[in-house]
Write an enzyme that holds these catalytic residues in place. Structure first.
Site, short mmCIF file in Angstrom:
data_model
loop_
_atom_site.label_atom_id
_atom_site.label_comp_id
_atom_site.label_asym_id
_atom_site.label_seq_id
_atom_site.Cartn_x
_atom_site.Cartn_y
_atom_site.Cartn_z
N LYS A 99 1.45 -23.34 1.89
CA LYS A 99 2.56 -22.46 2.18
C LYS A 99 3.31 -22.96 3.42
O LYS A 99 2.68 -23.30 4.42
CB LYS A 99 2.03 -21.04 2.42
N GLU B 67 -2.88 -2.12 -5.00
CA GLU B 67 -2.56 -0.77 -4.54
C GLU B 67 -3.34 0.31 -5.28
O GLU B 67 -3.73 1.32 -4.68
CB GLU B 67 -1.05 -0.52 -4.71
N ARG C 160 3.13 1.83 -8.02
CA ARG C 160 2.13 1.23 -8.88
C ARG C 160 0.84 2.05 -8.91
O ARG C 160 0.02 1.90 -9.81
CB ARG C 160 1.81 -0.18 -8.40
#
Length: 626
Positions: free
Chosen positions: A246, A331, A359
């Site tokens: 990254k 979540e 969600r």
């Protein structure tokens, strides 16, 4: 040197030599750094997938082959090589390119995927559709970050893909050991074993029944192409394990241990003019207050879904690491785990962006509320977030909250009321609570001129504020008739206090009696608010969430249940997916400014009393819906 200006579509990539492709990768990184630091956006994730993107488009033929991304914030290189390089300078700008895949932008964007852990389900569905329709000349490729594998939905899809020998899907696992921050849990531990010298004989994917290729260097274009061609030739579901970095190629990102420049803010075009006090960030106020409460309350536990710092939990985590839980991008699990913590005698605080709590609605409803579990939900970036577009606007929460029995919801208007609401929320032990606040800064504190039964009065038209609820509510037969034709009650929801006060000033200048109240706790609707509404000719509720089933709708229902004939005008957002843009511009476009609200209130009153005119307010389009 090969530059992005020479690439008009993926076909151009397949004509390049390896050396030219590597030169192009360097130029793409140059463009990413220059443009994303100017416009703002997700820089680190996109820098990490440059070579992977080029290899994918050289091996597969998009858009005939479906290349799907999870999550979509890593698709900037994909946008550049699919004909959008000329418009890349408009990234995340009003009317410009979206920060995520967008089906309206390009045929190469098959799904508008900005929430994690979904791509494998899309891929499974597409592959099933191809089989059922007899389509055998196109591939389905799903690129998923290792962080997204911490979400349960990804494993539900893998479970089905493993049973689909007749549904060839190439799963490209982009393993950079991070989501926002380092990936947590057993999945990254297993991937680390696969990367090591003493790797296990079989991967978890092979144990499920999938084929496995790798690990392969995700920055080695020839190696990537060989692995991808081999995977495509297997004709069955296969995982290609790619190792990437990254922030690759940008030294500040590579050296940033926090999030590898996951997202950067736009660079100011010119020195900013002096501005009035903007106050602290909402997130920072919450984080500091929760840390203070943690010192006073050893039963408080904080939960995050892979976003410890962005949701403000870093100060709490630094002081109480044993009471901080990062569940990864999961979540649903976070909410039900919080219910378990509550049943075990603790008070969990679940900090999440408002858009991501969507969600876990079922878990909030049936795992938390049904058990009357004392869980506090803290929703950052509620309402309009702006630049990230439709998927990230946190405008659905108030509508969803109305359906949850026993849930108490607070919408603080400033830093002081946020601190107050948080303390009140974690003090509740007989059911769930939630508080929500927008993206950005709090501005100056807005003091109340009075408090009536826990409801803050920000402005009042009565000679004495004690007259606001004098004689309690009128008789049912007179309900709604007690107020003068020019008496207006403005109900401010959260950060809309400034808008309401501006509207009140405009109305008062022209002889209207205006009272502005901030219930602070908006669900359930306070009794004092209903009683006050009965004494006015018009009630106007102003919120930055969706109007359908939102706070204004709840207030209207509560007044109707009390027998009122008082009309209620609701100002909020239409229940549709809004394009990306600046928060203030989006609010203004939908009537959420003081001028718009004032004019619409006058128009509403004009319909009830012919003596009320609107000539004194300059014509202005009103975006709020009736």
């Amino acid at each position: 040197m090969t530059s992005i200006e020479s690439v008009h579509g993926p076909a151009d990539l397949r004509a390049l030599t390896v050396r030219e492709t590597e030169e192009l990768a360097a130029d793409i990184r140059r463009v990413l750094v220059e443009e994303v630091t100017r416009t703002g956006g997700h820089l680190g994730p996109s820098l990490g997938v440059v070579e992977l993107t080029l290899a994918l488009h050289r091996v597969f033929e998009s858009p005939r082959d479906h290349i799907l991304w999870d999550t979509g914030h890593q698709t900037y290189p994909h946008k550049l090589v699919t004909g959008r390089a000329g418009a890349f300078g408009t990234l995340r700008q009003p009317g410009g390119l979206s920060g995520y895949p967008s089906r309206t932008e390009s045929a190469h964007d098959h799904i508008e995927n900005s929430h994690a852990s979904t791509v494998l389900s899309y891929a499974d569905g597409l592959a099933r559709a191809h089989r059922l329709r007899g389509v055998a000349d196109r591939a389905v490729v799903a690129v998923i970050g290792d962080g997204a594998l911490t979400g349960g939905m990804a494993w539900e899809a893998l479970n089905n893909l493993a049973d689909g020998a007749d549904r060839p899907v190439v799963v490209v696992l982009n393993d950079n050991t991070r989501s926002y921050a380092p990936t947590v849990g057993g999945i990254p531990a297993h991937l680390a074993e696969l990367r090591g010298a003493d790797r296990p004989s079989r991967s978890v994917f092979e144990n499920l029944g999938l084929s496995y290729v790798g690990p392969v260097d995700g920055h080695d274009i020839p190696a990537l192409e060989r692995a991808l061609r081999h995977a495509a030739g297997l004709g069955r579901p296969v995982v290609v394990h790619c190792l990437t970095e990254k922030g690759r190629g940008h030294a500040p990102a590579e050296q940033d241990e926090a999030d590898r420049f996951h997202a950067v803010r736009p660079r100011p075009a010119a020195p900013a003019a002096p501005r009035a006090s903007q106050g602290p960030a909402w997130t920072d106020v919450f984080g500091a207050e929760l840390a203070e409460l943690g010192a006073q309350r050893p039963d408080l536990v904080a939960l995050t879904a892979a976003m410890l710092a962005p949701t403000g939990l870093a100060p709490f985590a630094a002081r109480f690491p044993d009471r901080t839980v990062d569940v990864g991008i999961a979540e649903q699990h976070a909410v039900t785990a919080a219910a378990g913590l509550a049943l075990g005698g603790l008070h969990p605080v679940v900090a999440v962006y408002a858009t991501f709590l969507n969600r876990a609605f079922d878990q909030m409803l049936l795992d938390v509320a049904l058990h009357r579990a004392p869980v506090t939900f803290v929703l950052d970036r509620a309402g309009v977030t702006g630049d990230d577009g439709a998927s990230h606007n946190g405008m659905w929460d108030l509508s969803l909250f109305q359906m949850v029995p026993g849930l108490r919801v607070a919408a603080p208007r400033d830093a002081a009321t946020l601190r107050r609401a948080l303390r009140e929320a974690v003090a509740v032990q007989d059911g769930p609570t939630a508080l929500r606040f927008p993206k950005g800064t709090t501005g100056d504190d807005i003091p109340a001129v009075a408090t009536v039964e826990g409801m803050d009065v920000l402005r009042h038209a009565a000679p004495d504020v004690r007259d606001l609820l004098r004689d309690a509510a009128p008789d049912a037969g007179d309900a709604g008739d007690a107020g003068d034709a020019r008496d207006v009650l403005l109900v401010s929801v959260g950060s809309m206090a400034g808008v309401c006060l501006e509207a009140a000033d405009r109305l008062a200048e022209h002889g209207f009696g205006v009272t502005v109240v901030d219930p602070r706790w908006i669900t359930p609707v306070p009794t004092a608010l209903v009683e006050l509404g009965l004494r006015h000719s018009l009630v106007a509720a102003v919120e930055d969430g969706g109007r359908s089933g939102g706070a204004g709708a709840a207030i209207a229902q509560a007044l109707a249940d009390a027998g009122a004939r008082t009309p209620v005008r609701t100002f909020g957002l239409p229940q549709r997916f809004l394009d990306h843009g600046r928060r203030d511009d989006i609010l203004a476009a939908h009537g959420l400014t003081g001028r718009h609200v004032a004019r619409a209130v006058v128009e509403a009153l004009a319909g009830r009393d012919g003596s009320v005119t609107i000539d004194h307010l300059a014509p202005q389009p009103v975006g709020a819906e009736q």
